[in-house]
Scaffold this motif. Structure first.
Motif, PDB file in Angstrom:
ATOM      1  N   LEU A  78      30.465  32.045  51.485  1.00  0.00           N
ATOM      2  CA  LEU A  78      31.608  31.445  52.177  1.00  0.00           C
ATOM      3  C   LEU A  78      32.123  32.356  53.298  1.00  0.00           C
ATOM      4  O   LEU A  78      32.411  31.901  54.411  1.00  0.00           O
ATOM      5  N   LEU A  79      32.228  33.655  53.022  1.00  0.00           N
ATOM      6  CA  LEU A  79      32.720  34.571  54.037  1.00  0.00           C
ATOM      7  C   LEU A  79      31.716  34.729  55.179  1.00  0.00           C
ATOM      8  O   LEU A  79      32.112  34.958  56.328  1.00  0.00           O
ATOM      9  N   ALA A  80      30.431  34.584  54.885  1.00  0.00           N
ATOM     10  CA  ALA A  80      29.406  34.712  55.929  1.00  0.00           C
ATOM     11  C   ALA A  80      29.563  33.627  56.989  1.00  0.00           C
ATOM     12  O   ALA A  80      29.343  33.873  58.184  1.00  0.00           O
ATOM     13  N   VAL A  81      29.938  32.433  56.582  1.00  0.00           N
ATOM     14  CA  VAL A  81      30.146  31.336  57.541  1.00  0.00           C
ATOM     15  C   VAL A  81      31.271  31.696  58.511  1.00  0.00           C
ATOM     16  O   VAL A  81      31.154  31.522  59.734  1.00  0.00           O
ATOM     17  N   GLY A  82      32.369  32.190  57.970  1.00  0.00           N
ATOM     18  CA  GLY A  82      33.473  32.594  58.827  1.00  0.00           C
ATOM     19  C   GLY A  82      33.106  33.746  59.746  1.00  0.00           C
ATOM     20  O   GLY A  82      33.525  33.782  60.910  1.00  0.00           O
ATOM     21  N   VAL A 101      45.527  45.662  48.097  1.00  0.00           N
ATOM     22  CA  VAL A 101      44.831  45.446  49.366  1.00  0.00           C
ATOM     23  C   VAL A 101      45.799  44.904  50.403  1.00  0.00           C
ATOM     24  O   VAL A 101      45.807  45.341  51.569  1.00  0.00           O
ATOM     25  N   ALA A 102      46.639  43.956  49.992  1.00  0.00           N
ATOM     26  CA  ALA A 102      47.622  43.397  50.923  1.00  0.00           C
ATOM     27  C   ALA A 102      48.601  44.466  51.390  1.00  0.00           C
ATOM     28  O   ALA A 102      48.953  44.539  52.571  1.00  0.00           O
ATOM     29  N   ALA A 103      49.044  45.317  50.465  1.00  0.00           N
ATOM     30  CA  ALA A 103      49.977  46.380  50.830  1.00  0.00           C
ATOM     31  C   ALA A 103      49.335  47.390  51.773  1.00  0.00           C
ATOM     32  O   ALA A 103      50.014  47.988  52.615  1.00  0.00           O
ATOM     33  N   PHE A 104      48.030  47.583  51.651  1.00  0.00           N
ATOM     34  CA  PHE A 104      47.311  48.542  52.488  1.00  0.00           C
ATOM     35  C   PHE A 104      47.043  47.993  53.887  1.00  0.00           C
ATOM     36  O   PHE A 104      47.119  48.726  54.877  1.00  0.00           O
ATOM     37  N   VAL A 105      46.767  46.699  53.976  1.00  0.00           N
ATOM     38  CA  VAL A 105      46.300  46.120  55.240  1.00  0.00           C
ATOM     39  C   VAL A 105      47.409  45.395  55.995  1.00  0.00           C
ATOM     40  O   VAL A 105      47.519  45.511  57.224  1.00  0.00           O
ATOM     41  N   ALA A 106      48.241  44.643  55.277  1.00  0.00           N
ATOM     42  CA  ALA A 106      49.213  43.771  55.941  1.00  0.00           C
ATOM     43  C   ALA A 106      50.171  44.488  56.882  1.00  0.00           C
ATOM     44  O   ALA A 106      50.538  43.926  57.921  1.00  0.00           O
ATOM     45  N   LEU A 147      40.780  37.389  49.825  1.00  0.00           N
ATOM     46  CA  LEU A 147      39.961  36.279  49.354  1.00  0.00           C
ATOM     47  C   LEU A 147      38.752  36.731  48.540  1.00  0.00           C
ATOM     48  O   LEU A 147      38.369  36.062  47.571  1.00  0.00           O
ATOM     49  N   ALA A 148      38.140  37.836  48.941  1.00  0.00           N
ATOM     50  CA  ALA A 148      36.885  38.236  48.300  1.00  0.00           C
ATOM     51  C   ALA A 148      37.017  38.387  46.782  1.00  0.00           C
ATOM     52  O   ALA A 148      36.205  37.817  46.032  1.00  0.00           O
ATOM     53  N   PRO A 149      38.000  39.144  46.264  1.00  0.00           N
ATOM     54  CA  PRO A 149      38.103  39.234  44.799  1.00  0.00           C
ATOM     55  C   PRO A 149      38.371  37.888  44.142  1.00  0.00           C
ATOM     56  O   PRO A 149      37.857  37.615  43.035  1.00  0.00           O
ATOM     57  N   LEU A 150      39.170  37.033  44.799  1.00  0.00           N
ATOM     58  CA  LEU A 150      39.462  35.724  44.213  1.00  0.00           C
ATOM     59  C   LEU A 150      38.235  34.829  44.208  1.00  0.00           C
ATOM     60  O   LEU A 150      37.939  34.162  43.206  1.00  0.00           O
ATOM     61  N   LEU A 151      37.502  34.795  45.329  1.00  0.00           N
ATOM     62  CA  LEU A 151      36.305  33.967  45.408  1.00  0.00           C
ATOM     63  C   LEU A 151      35.225  34.442  44.445  1.00  0.00           C
ATOM     64  O   LEU A 151      34.415  33.646  43.963  1.00  0.00           O
ATOM     65  N   ALA A 152      35.212  35.749  44.168  1.00  0.00           N
ATOM     66  CA  ALA A 152      34.218  36.285  43.237  1.00  0.00           C
ATOM     67  C   ALA A 152      34.536  35.938  41.787  1.00  0.00           C
ATOM     68  O   ALA A 152      33.678  36.080  40.913  1.00  0.00           O
TER      69      ALA A 152
END
Length: 453
Positions: free
Chosen positions: A193-197, A279-284, A172-177
């Motif tokens: 937005l991420l701080a709220v979560g 990022v998805a390939a690294f984390v998922a 989300l971070a790169p997309l939201l930025a």
């Protein structure tokens, strides 16, 4: 068997409190991931900070962490002894989302050195608040009446939820930025937005720890003199030294890779949008393989499983050093191999730490954990700094948002080799250090005797 060991005889933890405890890792996952993924790029390609200064901006605040985290650990032990819990520090740490948002709220018009100073200031504040939450959080397994395998199970719950936090925030971070058109305003929107979560998840984590303590807490020992003497005592623990040294190398390597993802996607693969794919390939993979690592550790032990993860990481990194000629599917697959290894390198060392604390028969779990988190924070700084040095050595040219810059052949080579060869080399160091750790066989044997009893 010591009195402290007897108080920590294995108790099966119910899933409800386990899930509540693990939820706190969602918030920590954002802090662990987003600055490591985007902050170096934010400095060099949005705020026009030179690579060498951007690297120092991320490294110097971590020097304070080396002192602050063990101090937080000592205060954590004092709280445990005086109050029977570590809750107050956890609540202080819940202010971390404010520092996270401020990190990207650089005043308009600030660039270069002034922008770097702003980021460094709030990075220090955020790291201190992160320590206030993370140290008592990670001391929890040592406060419970659980054994060798149950500690791994507890950390497996944490790892799955932490992976969700890392994955969601990393995607989300790169997309939201703003994606390819990221701006200062976009980065600030993302952070808010991420701080709220983060805040919501960390509050649930505090409640989960309270439930775990009511289920299987060890009685708090009498408070004894601590301070730097307890820090020195933890560092004299040979098993702890080798384990924490290996984890420093692992933390440095994984954060180096995270810092390099946006550069590798844009300059090596020519597609900035592939940042989210990498990022998805690294984390998922961790969502799928964490139970497998848990099963492997039960079969062969935590140390052997961790050695396998480290070696797999080194092999995957060497493939990435080949770069574009290897082909996009192969490169994404190599990142997925890193992700499988990353899952093991998150689960296993964190479940080995309470094994060390138990073997030391100490009531200073917070101090040990404070040193551990200081090591993790140092690796989180050394990784991006090492990558920034690679960029500087290759002649990488910094820019502002929207400014097109043609990088030299040397800079492009630095981007590729810094993302592949350097992580592989540092991971070999981690393997050599981790092989000096010899506690695991005895810990497994104790677990077997407890199970037979």
């Amino acid at each position: 068997m010591t009195g402290l060991d007897q108080r920590r005889q294995a108790a099966a933890l119910p899933r409800g409190p386990l899930a509540g405890f693990a939820a706190g890792s969602l918030g920590m996952g954002v802090w662990v991931t987003v600055p490591g993924l985007l902050l170096l790029y934010f400095l060099t390609d949005v705020l026009a900070v030179a690579p060498w200064l951007a690297g120092l901006t991320l490294l110097l605040p971590k020097i304070a962490d080396v002192l602050l985290h063990p101090w937080v650990g000592h205060r954590c032990d004092v709280e445990q002894a005086r109050r029977g819990h570590r809750r107050r520090l956890l609540l202080v740490g819940c202010a971390l989302p404010l520092a996270f948002a401020a990190l990207f709220a650089v005043p308009g018009g600030w660039r270069g050195a002034s922008a770097a100073a702003w980021v460094a200031l709030f990075f220090v504040a955020g790291n201190l608040l992160f320590a206030a939450y993370q140290v008592p959080y990670l001391a929890t397994p040592a406060d419970l009446r659980i054994g060798y395998h149950e500690r791994t199970r507890l950390m497996a719950f944490r790892m799955v939820v932490l992976t969700l936090g890392i994955l969601v925030s990393g995607l989300l971070a790169p997309l939201l930025a703003g994606g390819d058109d990221a701006t200062r305003a976009g980065y600030l929107r993302m952070a808010a937005l991420l701080a709220v979560g983060m805040l919501a998840a960390m509050a649930v984590g505090v409640a989960g720890i309270d439930r775990l303590r009511r289920t299987a807490a060890v009685a708090a020992p009498p408070h004894r003199a601590g301070g730097w003497s307890t820090l020195v005592a933890s560092l004299r623990d040979r098993q702890f030294r080798w384990l924490v040294g290996a984890y420093l190398a692992m933390s440095t390597t994984t954060h180096l890779v995270l810092a390099g993802v946006p550069y590798y996607a844009e300059y090596e693969l020519g597609r900035p949008k592939l940042t989210t794919v990498l990022v998805a390939a690294f984390v998922a993979p961790a969502l799928l393989v964490t139970p497998a690592w848990l099963a492997v550790s039960r079969r062969v032990g935590k140390q052997r499983a961790l050695l396998a993860a480290q070696l797999a990481f080194a092999v995957g990194a060497l493939v990435l050093a080949v770069g574009r000629p290897a082909g996009l599917p192969v490169l994404v697959g190599a990142v997925a191999v890193l992700g499988v290894a990353f899952a093991g390198m998150q689960l296993l060392p964190f479940s080995m730490l309470p094994d060390v604390i138990r073997a030391a028969d100490t009531d200073r779990a917070g101090t040990y954990t404070g040193v551990w988190t200081a090591t993790e924070a140092t690796g989180a700084a050394l990784g991006p700094y090492a990558y920034a040095l690679c960029l500087a050595a290759g002649g990488f040219v910094a820019s502002t948002a929207g400014q097109a810059v043609t990088q030299s052949a040397g800079a492009l080579a630095a981007i590729r080799y810094g993302f592949g060869l350097l992580p592989a080399a540092v991971m070999v160091v981690a393997v050599l250090l981790q092989r000096r750790y010899t506690l695991d066989a005895a810990a497994r044997a104790d677990a077997g005797r407890d199970g037979a009893a």
